[in-house]
Design a protein around this motif. Structure first.
Motif, PDB file in Angstrom:
ATOM      1  N   LEU A 141       0.820  -1.209   0.000  1.00  7.30           N
ATOM      2  CA  LEU A 141       0.000   0.000   0.000  1.00  7.30           C
ATOM      3  C   LEU A 141       0.859   1.267   0.000  1.00  7.30           C
ATOM      4  CD1 LEU A 141      -2.838  -1.128   2.401  1.00  7.30           C
ATOM      5  CD2 LEU A 141      -2.952  -0.881  -0.094  1.00  7.30           C
ATOM      6  N   ALA A 142       2.027   1.214   0.635  1.00  3.05           N
ATOM      7  CA  ALA A 142       2.945   2.360   0.588  1.00  3.05           C
ATOM      8  C   ALA A 142       3.440   2.588  -0.839  1.00  3.05           C
ATOM      9  CB  ALA A 142       4.119   2.132   1.531  1.00  3.05           C
ATOM     10  N   TRP A 143       3.703   1.519  -1.572  1.00  2.00           N
ATOM     11  CA  TRP A 143       4.103   1.649  -2.969  1.00  2.00           C
ATOM     12  C   TRP A 143       2.967   2.258  -3.790  1.00  2.00           C
ATOM     13  CZ3 TRP A 143       8.835   1.161  -5.004  1.00  2.00           C
ATOM     14  CH2 TRP A 143       9.801   0.477  -4.258  1.00  2.00           C
ATOM     15  N   ILE A 144       1.727   1.866  -3.478  1.00  2.00           N
ATOM     16  CA  ILE A 144       0.574   2.421  -4.189  1.00  2.00           C
ATOM     17  C   ILE A 144       0.454   3.921  -3.898  1.00  2.00           C
ATOM     18  CG2 ILE A 144      -1.954   2.346  -4.391  1.00  2.00           C
ATOM     19  CD1 ILE A 144      -0.445   0.000  -5.730  1.00  2.00           C
ATOM     20  N   ARG A 145       0.678   4.312  -2.637  1.00  2.00           N
ATOM     21  CA  ARG A 145       0.646   5.741  -2.301  1.00  2.00           C
ATOM     22  C   ARG A 145       1.730   6.499  -3.064  1.00  2.00           C
ATOM     23  NH1 ARG A 145      -0.086   3.668   2.868  1.00  2.00           N
ATOM     24  NH2 ARG A 145       2.073   4.097   3.422  1.00  2.00           N
ATOM     25  N   THR A 146       2.886   5.890  -3.212  1.00  2.00           N
ATOM     26  CA  THR A 146       3.966   6.517  -3.971  1.00  2.00           C
ATOM     27  C   THR A 146       3.554   6.686  -5.433  1.00  2.00           C
ATOM     28  OG1 THR A 146       5.610   5.559  -2.491  1.00  2.00           O
ATOM     29  CG2 THR A 146       6.390   6.313  -4.640  1.00  2.00           C
ATOM     30  N   ALA A 147       2.904   5.679  -6.001  1.00  2.00           N
ATOM     31  CA  ALA A 147       2.433   5.779  -7.386  1.00  2.00           C
ATOM     32  C   ALA A 147       1.419   6.900  -7.531  1.00  2.00           C
ATOM     33  CB  ALA A 147       1.826   4.449  -7.829  1.00  2.00           C
ATOM     34  N   LEU A 148       0.509   7.024  -6.570  1.00  2.00           N
ATOM     35  CA  LEU A 148      -0.462   8.112  -6.613  1.00  2.00           C
ATOM     36  C   LEU A 148       0.229   9.471  -6.509  1.00  2.00           C
ATOM     37  CD1 LEU A 148      -3.299   6.602  -4.412  1.00  2.00           C
ATOM     38  CD2 LEU A 148      -3.383   7.064  -6.870  1.00  2.00           C
ATOM     39  N   ALA A 149       1.255   9.555  -5.676  1.00  2.00           N
ATOM     40  CA  ALA A 149       2.009  10.813  -5.555  1.00  2.00           C
ATOM     41  C   ALA A 149       2.714  11.154  -6.863  1.00  2.00           C
ATOM     42  CB  ALA A 149       3.013  10.713  -4.412  1.00  2.00           C
ATOM     43  N   LEU A 189       1.673  10.329  -9.879  1.00  2.00           N
ATOM     44  CA  LEU A 189       0.638  10.797 -10.799  1.00  2.00           C
ATOM     45  C   LEU A 189       0.208  12.222 -10.453  1.00  2.00           C
ATOM     46  CD1 LEU A 189      -1.479   7.533 -11.096  1.00  2.00           C
ATOM     47  CD2 LEU A 189      -0.016   8.555 -12.849  1.00  2.00           C
ATOM     48  N   ALA A 190       0.062  12.505  -9.167  1.00  2.00           N
ATOM     49  CA  ALA A 190      -0.288  13.865  -8.749  1.00  2.00           C
ATOM     50  C   ALA A 190       0.834  14.844  -9.120  1.00  2.00           C
ATOM     51  CB  ALA A 190      -0.552  13.905  -7.245  1.00  2.00           C
ATOM     52  N   SER A 191       2.066  14.402  -9.006  1.00  2.00           N
ATOM     53  CA  SER A 191       3.199  15.254  -9.388  1.00  2.00           C
ATOM     54  C   SER A 191       3.190  15.555 -10.878  1.00  2.00           C
ATOM     55  CB  SER A 191       4.517  14.581  -9.011  1.00  2.00           C
ATOM     56  OG  SER A 191       4.593  14.411  -7.622  1.00  2.00           O
ATOM     57  N   ALA A 192       2.809  14.575 -11.684  1.00  2.00           N
ATOM     58  CA  ALA A 192       2.721  14.801 -13.129  1.00  2.00           C
ATOM     59  C   ALA A 192       1.696  15.891 -13.426  1.00  2.00           C
ATOM     60  CB  ALA A 192       2.347  13.510 -13.847  1.00  2.00           C
ATOM     61  N   ILE A 193       0.571  15.834 -12.744  1.00  2.00           N
ATOM     62  CA  ILE A 193      -0.461  16.862 -12.935  1.00  2.00           C
ATOM     63  C   ILE A 193       0.051  18.219 -12.458  1.00  2.00           C
ATOM     64  CG2 ILE A 193      -2.759  17.601 -12.185  1.00  2.00           C
ATOM     65  CD1 ILE A 193      -3.443  14.545 -12.097  1.00  2.00           C
ATOM     66  N   ALA A 194       0.724  18.234 -11.325  1.00  2.00           N
ATOM     67  CA  ALA A 194       1.248  19.491 -10.780  1.00  2.00           C
ATOM     68  C   ALA A 194       2.285  20.111 -11.712  1.00  2.00           C
ATOM     69  CB  ALA A 194       1.858  19.251  -9.402  1.00  2.00           C
ATOM     70  N   VAL A 195       3.141  19.296 -12.289  1.00  2.00           N
ATOM     71  CA  VAL A 195       4.162  19.816 -13.207  1.00  2.00           C
ATOM     72  C   VAL A 195       3.493  20.488 -14.404  1.00  2.00           C
ATOM     73  CG1 VAL A 195       5.912  19.080 -14.893  1.00  2.00           C
ATOM     74  CG2 VAL A 195       6.058  18.308 -12.534  1.00  2.00           C
ATOM     75  N   ILE A 196       2.495  19.837 -14.973  1.00  2.00           N
ATOM     76  CA  ILE A 196       1.804  20.414 -16.134  1.00  2.00           C
ATOM     77  C   ILE A 196       1.055  21.695 -15.754  1.00  2.00           C
ATOM     78  CG2 ILE A 196      -0.210  20.037 -17.650  1.00  2.00           C
ATOM     79  CD1 ILE A 196       2.302  18.779 -18.737  1.00  2.00           C
ATOM     80  N   GLN A 197       0.442  21.704 -14.587  1.00  2.00           N
ATOM     81  CA  GLN A 197      -0.395  22.831 -14.199  1.00  2.00           C
ATOM     82  C   GLN A 197       0.394  24.025 -13.652  1.00  2.00           C
ATOM     83  OE1 GLN A 197      -3.761  23.212 -14.662  1.00  2.00           O
ATOM     84  NE2 GLN A 197      -3.470  21.374 -15.875  1.00  2.00           N
ATOM     85  N   THR A 220       6.434  19.079 -20.443  1.00  2.00           N
ATOM     86  CA  THR A 220       5.652  17.927 -20.886  1.00  2.00           C
ATOM     87  C   THR A 220       6.439  16.634 -20.694  1.00  2.00           C
ATOM     88  OG1 THR A 220       4.535  19.315 -22.498  1.00  2.00           O
ATOM     89  CG2 THR A 220       4.388  16.947 -22.831  1.00  2.00           C
ATOM     90  N   GLY A 221       7.717  16.672 -20.991  1.00  2.00           N
ATOM     91  CA  GLY A 221       8.553  15.485 -20.811  1.00  2.00           C
ATOM     92  C   GLY A 221       8.636  15.051 -19.360  1.00  2.00           C
ATOM     93  N   LEU A 222       8.835  16.020 -18.464  1.00  2.00           N
ATOM     94  CA  LEU A 222       8.888  15.692 -17.029  1.00  2.00           C
ATOM     95  C   LEU A 222       7.565  15.097 -16.562  1.00  2.00           C
ATOM     96  CD1 LEU A 222      10.736  18.797 -15.557  1.00  2.00           C
ATOM     97  CD2 LEU A 222      11.576  16.448 -15.611  1.00  2.00           C
ATOM     98  N   ALA A 223       6.465  15.705 -16.977  1.00  2.00           N
ATOM     99  CA  ALA A 223       5.155  15.205 -16.583  1.00  2.00           C
ATOM    100  C   ALA A 223       4.919  13.802 -17.142  1.00  2.00           C
ATOM    101  CB  ALA A 223       4.062  16.155 -17.052  1.00  2.00           C
ATOM    102  N   ALA A 224       5.354  13.571 -18.366  1.00  2.00           N
ATOM    103  CA  ALA A 224       5.175  12.249 -18.974  1.00  2.00           C
ATOM    104  C   ALA A 224       5.969  11.182 -18.223  1.00  2.00           C
ATOM    105  CB  ALA A 224       5.589  12.284 -20.442  1.00  2.00           C
ATOM    106  N   VAL A 225       7.209  11.504 -17.860  1.00  2.00           N
ATOM    107  CA  VAL A 225       8.026  10.540 -17.110  1.00  2.00           C
ATOM    108  C   VAL A 225       7.384  10.227 -15.760  1.00  2.00           C
ATOM    109  CG1 VAL A 225      10.251  10.225 -15.951  1.00  2.00           C
ATOM    110  CG2 VAL A 225      10.178  11.113 -18.277  1.00  2.00           C
ATOM    111  N   LEU A 226       6.901  11.256 -15.073  1.00  2.00           N
ATOM    112  CA  LEU A 226       6.235  11.043 -13.788  1.00  2.00           C
ATOM    113  C   LEU A 226       4.972  10.210 -13.951  1.00  2.00           C
ATOM    114  CD1 LEU A 226       6.691  14.604 -12.288  1.00  2.00           C
ATOM    115  CD2 LEU A 226       7.609  12.489 -11.312  1.00  2.00           C
ATOM    116  N   ALA A 227       4.196  10.490 -14.986  1.00  2.00           N
ATOM    117  CA  ALA A 227       2.958   9.747 -15.215  1.00  2.00           C
ATOM    118  C   ALA A 227       3.236   8.284 -15.559  1.00  2.00           C
ATOM    119  CB  ALA A 227       2.144  10.415 -16.316  1.00  2.00           C
TER     120      ALA A 227
END
Length: 117
Positions: A26-34, A36-44, A56-63
């Motif tokens: 579950l900690a790994w899942i929380r990291t994955a969610l973070a 994905l949230a970071s990818a959105i934050a980078v774009i926004q 866009t490249g940074l967000a894509a790598v994070l996603a």
């Protein structure tokens, strides 16, 4: 969904160890969610850079990392459960080093993009 074959191998481990393994999953899942949230934050929130496509490249790598990490987390969880059932040593995973290194590089890239912009 049918139960994996390894769940019938060996002996049932102490439930405390199984629950600890589940908490780690579950900690790994929380990291994955973070990620994905970071990818959105980078774009926004990261300003458009002089380096075209960097944001866009940074967000894509994070996603992509946030999408692949749950798969790796499940595989790791299953390998550890199987090892505990068979009374074997816990398997090594290079995932920890890879994730730490990738996040370090990505963090540095975000700082550079933010300073350059």
């Amino acid at each position: 969904m049918p139960e994996p074959a390894w769940t019938r191998e060996g002996a049932e481990p102490d439930y405390r160890f199984s629950l600890a393994n589940e908490r780690t999953f579950l900690a790994w899942i929380r990291t994955a969610l973070a990620l994905l949230a970071s990818a959105i934050a980078v774009i926004q929130f990261l300003p458009a850079s002089a380096l075209a496509g960097t944001r866009t490249g940074l967000a894509a790598v994070l996603a992509v990392a946030g999408t692949l990490l749950p798969v790796a987390a499940y595989r790791r969880w299953a390998r550890i459960q199987r090892a505990m059932r068979l009374n074997q040593g816990l398997p090594f995973t290079p995932l920890l080093v890879l994730l730490a290194a990738a996040l370090g590089v990505l963090g540095a890239a975000v700082v550079v993009v933010a300073v350059v912009s």
